[in-house]
Design an enzyme around this catalytic site. Structure first.
Site, PDB file in Angstrom:
ATOM      1  N   LYS A 207       4.337   6.465   4.156  1.00 16.14           N
ATOM      2  CA  LYS A 207       3.827   5.102   3.933  1.00 16.14           C
ATOM      3  C   LYS A 207       2.313   5.097   3.738  1.00 16.14           C
ATOM      4  CE  LYS A 207       2.936   0.890   3.720  1.00 16.14           C
ATOM      5  NZ  LYS A 207       3.375  -0.374   4.200  1.00 16.14           N
ATOM      6  N   CYS A 261      -3.307  -3.739   3.606  1.00 20.13           N
ATOM      7  CA  CYS A 261      -2.635  -2.432   3.504  1.00 20.13           C
ATOM      8  C   CYS A 261      -3.510  -1.388   2.826  1.00 20.13           C
ATOM      9  CB  CYS A 261      -1.346  -2.578   2.710  1.00 20.13           C
ATOM     10  SG  CYS A 261      -0.337  -3.922   3.306  1.00 20.13           S
TER      11      CYS A 261
HETATM   12  N1  SAJ Z   1      -5.870  -3.605  -7.191  1.00 19.98           N
HETATM   13  C1  SAJ Z   1      -6.827  -3.210  -8.129  1.00 19.98           C
HETATM   14  N2  SAJ Z   1      -6.419  -2.497  -9.206  1.00 19.98           N
HETATM   15  C2  SAJ Z   1      -5.109  -2.152  -9.401  1.00 19.98           C
HETATM   16  C3  SAJ Z   1      -4.152  -2.544  -8.452  1.00 19.98           C
HETATM   17  C4  SAJ Z   1      -4.556  -3.264  -7.341  1.00 19.98           C
HETATM   18  O1  SAJ Z   1      -8.008  -3.511  -7.986  1.00 19.98           O
HETATM   19  O2  SAJ Z   1      -4.819  -1.500 -10.417  1.00 19.98           O
HETATM   20  C5  SAJ Z   1      -6.289  -4.346  -5.985  1.00 19.98           C
HETATM   21  C6  SAJ Z   1      -5.684  -5.737  -5.870  1.00 19.98           C
HETATM   22  O3  SAJ Z   1      -6.445  -6.679  -6.560  1.00 19.98           O
HETATM   23  C7  SAJ Z   1      -5.730  -5.952  -4.377  1.00 19.98           C
HETATM   24  C8  SAJ Z   1      -5.494  -4.553  -3.803  1.00 19.98           C
HETATM   25  O4  SAJ Z   1      -5.771  -3.660  -4.853  1.00 19.98           O
HETATM   26  O5  SAJ Z   1      -7.000  -6.396  -3.949  1.00 19.98           O
HETATM   27  C9  SAJ Z   1      -4.106  -4.271  -3.285  1.00 19.98           C
HETATM   28  O6  SAJ Z   1      -3.122  -4.884  -4.071  1.00 19.98           O
HETATM   29  P1  SAJ Z   1      -1.727  -4.262  -4.475  1.00 19.98           P
HETATM   30  O7  SAJ Z   1      -1.003  -5.250  -5.280  1.00 19.98           O
HETATM   31  O8  SAJ Z   1      -1.911  -2.936  -5.078  1.00 19.98           O
HETATM   32  O9  SAJ Z   1      -0.999  -3.941  -3.102  1.00 19.98           O
HETATM   33  P2  SAJ Z   1      -0.651  -4.790  -1.773  1.00 19.98           P
HETATM   34  O10 SAJ Z   1      -1.734  -4.529  -0.767  1.00 19.98           O
HETATM   35  O11 SAJ Z   1      -0.291  -6.193  -2.050  1.00 19.98           O
HETATM   36  O12 SAJ Z   1       0.709  -4.043  -1.323  1.00 19.98           O
HETATM   37  C10 SAJ Z   1       0.694  -2.639  -1.098  1.00 19.98           C
HETATM   38  C11 SAJ Z   1       1.883  -2.002  -1.826  1.00 19.98           C
HETATM   39  N3  SAJ Z   1       1.743  -0.557  -1.858  1.00 19.98           N
HETATM   40  C12 SAJ Z   1       1.862   0.147  -3.015  1.00 19.98           C
HETATM   41  O13 SAJ Z   1       2.036  -0.367  -4.084  1.00 19.98           O
HETATM   42  C13 SAJ Z   1       1.777   1.631  -2.876  1.00 19.98           C
HETATM   43  C14 SAJ Z   1       3.181  -2.406  -1.165  1.00 19.98           C
HETATM   44  O14 SAJ Z   1       4.285  -1.736  -1.738  1.00 19.98           O
HETATM   45  C15 SAJ Z   1       3.120  -2.113   0.336  1.00 19.98           C
HETATM   46  O15 SAJ Z   1       4.305  -2.499   1.011  1.00 19.98           O
HETATM   47  C16 SAJ Z   1       1.973  -2.905   0.921  1.00 19.98           C
HETATM   48  O16 SAJ Z   1       0.772  -2.426   0.294  1.00 19.98           O
HETATM   49  C17 SAJ Z   1       1.939  -2.689   2.413  1.00 19.98           C
HETATM   50  O17 SAJ Z   1       2.477  -3.541   3.147  1.00 19.98           O
HETATM   51  O18 SAJ Z   1       1.484  -1.632   2.870  1.00 19.98           O
END
Ligand code: SAJ
Length: 416
Positions: A207, A261
């Site tokens: 994770k 996360c």
């Molecule tokens: N972000 C970027 N660029 C990207 C992707 C995301 O700047 O290309 C930023 C987003 O704007 C945001 C942050 O990253 O600020 C995180 O967003 P996210 O959509 O990537 O992820 P979370 O935090 O909503 O959810 C993540 C997920 N993990 C993965 O995709 C590996 C989710 O599956 C997990 O369950 C969750 O963390 C968790 O609970 O740990």
């Protein structure tokens, strides 16, 4: 006893606990949601939810109405306990596992032979073996024989939680084989994805690594954006073209990484393995530096202290969650720098008044979060509302609409 006759208790009915409790209730289990927050408990018992998540309100309403899901601030005996509490990191970047410890101590009060305890919260590798098991042993029961324990990390993405809880594969990391086998049976009642059994520490590391993978990749995209700004080219075009390669998938640059996360979990590894986790640490620093970089771009467009309209304040698009949002840090920097800030966010009650009224008289508008609503912005109205028609787009969201519109001074993060 059929598995669905087992009583379930979900400890912590927040962003993950509430959907988990609802899904188990929908699958036919009798579920009790335990939480220390009286308001959360009262709202749930009225069939209401306090978070925004597509589809959740309907499910909660129906399972509360059918009596399958109830909530309490009192712990009660159950057959299986699912812990879904936060594991934040403090300002010192050290994991705070006190909510997990507290949950285990609460469960201890009612723990009996035959019970199952499942940790769903993302945790530093080793927490299940070194903390959960140790606390449960205080019951005098044989943990691993009389009480079965596993870590089954949740991996759902906010905005698609209900779908992903069912469709995603699920790792079940037992403290022994017996624990993995029994805990897997609970998930088999609703998970359509693969159920993969392993040991508890491997499950914890999986994770944390999944989120670290994303954090490091976003850092790479952000570093690319900084380089492209210096080169005088567009990182967005580089990303688009490079991603045609069959083995390349560059992430999206932006004003920073937020949420509870991805901006948090990599610190678990840096804290424990500082000497080794150097790339992970560097990635965290790069992503954490992006609000400051965005502030720098604003200062270039508006060197004098001026009025800045911020569109979007959540940590990512189409959610109401502001936890660890990099935009909050950006707003803090602007205010410290003497800028006047006006905030609009259609997903946050406090900020959801009319967009054009909010940015009236502003010298610059910052597209901070790429909410779907912002695709519909009326640029004629926006131009009229602004004192000076300047836009900083941190997500390359409006380029197609504004590239030939010379009414605006339009800059994009990552485009030199
Ligand atoms: N972000 C970027 N660029 C990207 C992707 C995301 O700047 O290309 C930023 C987003 O704007 C945001 C942050 O990253 O600020 C995180 O967003 P996210 O959509 O990537 O992820 P979370 O935090 O909503 O959810 C993540 C997920 N993990 C993965 O995709 C590996 C989710 O599956 C997990 O369950 C969750 O963390 C968790 O609970 O740990």
């Amino acid at each position: 006893m059929f598995i669905k006759d087992k009583k379930i208790c979900v400890v912590g009915i927040g962003y993950i606990g509430l959907p988990t409790a609802s899904i188990y209730a929908k699958a036919g289990f009798e579920v009790m949601g335990y939480d220390v927050n009286q308001e959360t408990v009262d709202a749930l018992n009225r069939g209401e939810i306090t978070i925004e998540e597509p589809g959740l309100a309907e499910v909660v309403k129906s399972v509360v109405a059918s009596g399958k899901l109830r909530a309490s601030t009192q712990i009660m005996p159950a057959d299986a306990f699912f812990i879904a509490v936060p594991t934040p990191v403090g300002n010192n970047h050290v994991a705070d596992i006190s909510y997990i410890e507290e949950s285990c101590r609460t469960i201890l009060k009612v723990l009996k032979p035959g019970d199952v305890v499942v940790l769903e919260s993302t945790s530093p590798p080793g927490t299940t073996m070194n903390t959960v098991v140790k606390i449960l042993e205080e019951s005098g029961l044989n943990i691993g024989e009389e009480v079965l324990v596993a870590h089954t990390p949740e991996r759902v993405i906010p905005g698609k939680i209900l779908k992903e809880l069912i469709d995603n594969s699920r790792i079940v990391g037992g403290i022994n084989e017996k624990s993995s086998n029994v805990v897997a049976k609970y998930f088999e009642t609703f998970v359509k994805g693969k159920i993969i059994k392993t040991d508890a520490t491997t499950a914890e590391m999986c994770k944390v690594m999944e989120n670290t993978f994303r954090d490091v990749n976003i850092a790479l995209a952000n570093e690319m954006a900084l380089i492209c700004e210096q080169l005088g080219i567009s990182a967005w075009e580089v990303r688009e073209l490079s991603n045609h390669h069959p083995r390349v998938s560059i992430h999206m640059p932006g004003p920073g990484v937020g949420g509870h996360c991805i901006a948090v979990d990599p610190w678990f590894l840096v804290e424990q393995f500082g000497e080794t986790a150097k790339l992970i640490h560097r990635a965290r620093k790069i992503n954490d530096s992006m609000p400051k970089h965005t502030f720098g771009l604003i200062k270039k467009m508006c060197p004098e202290e001026c009025r800045v309209g911020i569109l979007g304040v959540t940590f990512k698009p189409d959610v109401d969650d502001m936890r660890e949002s990099p935009i909050l840090e950006l707003i803090g920097l602007l205010k410290e720098g003497g800028y006047e800030v006006a905030i609009h966010d259609p997903h946050v009650k406090k900020y959801n008044s009319d967009l054009y009224d909010t940015v009236e008289g502003a010298d610059l508008v910052v597209l901070a979060v790429n909410h779907a609503e912002f695709k519909e912005v009326d640029f004629d109205k926006l131009e009229k509302a602004l004192k000076t028609p300047k836009i900083l787009d941190t997500r390359n969201y409006w380029e197609d609409k504004l590239k030939n519109d010379d009414r605006f001074e339009y800059e994009i993060l990552g485009r030199g």
